[in-house]
Scaffold this motif. Structure first.
Motif, PDB file in Angstrom:
ATOM      1  N   SER A 244       0.825  -1.207   0.000  1.00 35.12           N
ATOM      2  CA  SER A 244       0.000   0.000   0.000  1.00 35.12           C
ATOM      3  C   SER A 244       0.861   1.260   0.000  1.00 35.12           C
ATOM      4  O   SER A 244       0.518   2.266  -0.628  1.00 35.12           O
ATOM      5  CB  SER A 244      -0.945   0.001   1.210  1.00 35.12           C
ATOM      6  N   ASP A 245       2.012   1.217   0.692  1.00 34.83           N
ATOM      7  CA  ASP A 245       2.932   2.364   0.692  1.00 34.83           C
ATOM      8  C   ASP A 245       3.503   2.575  -0.705  1.00 34.83           C
ATOM      9  O   ASP A 245       3.633   3.715  -1.165  1.00 34.83           O
ATOM     10  CB  ASP A 245       4.090   2.122   1.664  1.00 34.83           C
ATOM     11  N   LEU A 246       3.859   1.481  -1.360  1.00 41.82           N
ATOM     12  CA  LEU A 246       4.446   1.586  -2.688  1.00 41.82           C
ATOM     13  C   LEU A 246       3.447   2.151  -3.690  1.00 41.82           C
ATOM     14  O   LEU A 246       3.809   2.954  -4.561  1.00 41.82           O
ATOM     15  CB  LEU A 246       4.944   0.219  -3.149  1.00 41.82           C
ATOM     16  N   GLU A 247       2.198   1.768  -3.548  1.00 50.21           N
ATOM     17  CA  GLU A 247       1.162   2.293  -4.444  1.00 50.21           C
ATOM     18  C   GLU A 247       1.032   3.810  -4.283  1.00 50.21           C
ATOM     19  O   GLU A 247       0.900   4.550  -5.259  1.00 50.21           O
ATOM     20  CB  GLU A 247      -0.166   1.607  -4.152  1.00 50.21           C
ATOM     21  N   ILE A 248       1.079   4.284  -3.032  1.00 50.09           N
ATOM     22  CA  ILE A 248       1.018   5.730  -2.781  1.00 50.09           C
ATOM     23  C   ILE A 248       2.236   6.421  -3.379  1.00 50.09           C
ATOM     24  O   ILE A 248       2.131   7.475  -4.019  1.00 50.09           O
ATOM     25  CB  ILE A 248       0.922   6.006  -1.267  1.00 50.09           C
TER      26      ILE A 248
END
Length: 258
Positions: A244-248
């Motif tokens: 989820s961090d990488l998507e952001i």
């Protein structure tokens, strides 16, 4: 004041994150147009307060990312962040390091020169051996809505650990063992509190623990004077360690580079 900076780039890509980013090392994950470590290095290099930069990690792969940059050095990392830092400190001592080091991990691609300079400027207002950035939940969620972080409820507010540190190079040898224990427990506030005694843990559980009390206990246990610096920049308190961090990061940093 100028600092020598250390980027800790030895982190192995976790199995969860590796499912969508098939790189062995977190520093090499491509975000937008560049490897993650490029964003961290670029923010450091633009700071007038930074002199030499040492990247501690898989040297062969990391050297391929950068052209022949001045005042940029590489050293193989250790088994964890503390050992990687020790390797970098050894190299800097050989080169005649500055008294104080600026340390940051590779998994904070949101970081900006402005945030780094603000942290360094705040640190210059205090006398301490070790400075540690923290950011509030309000600041983080305003800048990056929906981001998941580990927060601690203190008398002073609700905070998460930041990813910027300034320390005197001389204290490294003194606190390596205790620092390793802290790193291993960094995602578990109760486990960290237990290292510093039941009284501190009880005050944390009853939400009566203040930043000042934690700093005082830090000195009593470790013998070094620590100072928490509240950063107004969410970029300091948000890292990339899960999908989820990488998507952001992919969305945010792609928009910035368009």
């Amino acid at each position: 004041m100028q600092y020598d900076a250390v980027i800790l780039a030895g982190g192995v890509n976790s199995s969860e994150l590796k499912k969508i980013a098939p790189y062995d090392n977190e520093a090499l994950i491509i975000i937008g147009k560049y490897p993650m470590i490029y964003y961290v290095y670029n923010a450091l290099r633009q700071s007038s307060q930074v002199r030499n930069i040492v990247i501690s990690g898989p040297t062969e792969a990391l050297r391929n990312i950068f052209a022949r940059e001045e005042k940029l050095f590489f050293v193989e990392g250790g088994k964890n962040a503390v050992e990687s830092l020790a390797c970098a400190v050894k190299l800097l001592r050989e080169k005649g390091t500055t008294e104080r080091l600026l340390v940051l991990p590779t998994d904070i691609p949101f970081i900006t020169t402005t945030a780094i300079d603000d942290f360094a400027n705040q640190c210059q207002n205090y006398e301490a051996d070790f400075f540690y950035a923290i950011t509030s939940r309000e600041v983080n969620e305003l800048k990056f809505p929906g981001v998941m972080r580990t927060y601690v409820k203190l008398k002073d507010g609700v905070f998460t650990g930041g990813n910027l540190f300034i320390l005197r190079s001389e204290i490294i040898d003194q606190v390596l063992e205790k620092a390793s224990q802290i790193v291993e427990r960094r995602k578990n506030p109760l486990a960290i509190a237990s290292l510093f005694g039941f009284g501190l843990m009880w005050r944390y559980l009853t939400r009566r623990l203040s930043i000042a009390a934690a700093e005082k206990r830090f000195f009593k246990v470790l013998g070094i004077k620590g100072k928490a610096i509240i950063s107004p920049y969410a970029e300091v308190g948000v890292d990339v360690d899960k999908p989820s961090d990488l998507e952001i990061a992919q969305k945010y940093l792609l928009d910035l580079t368009l």
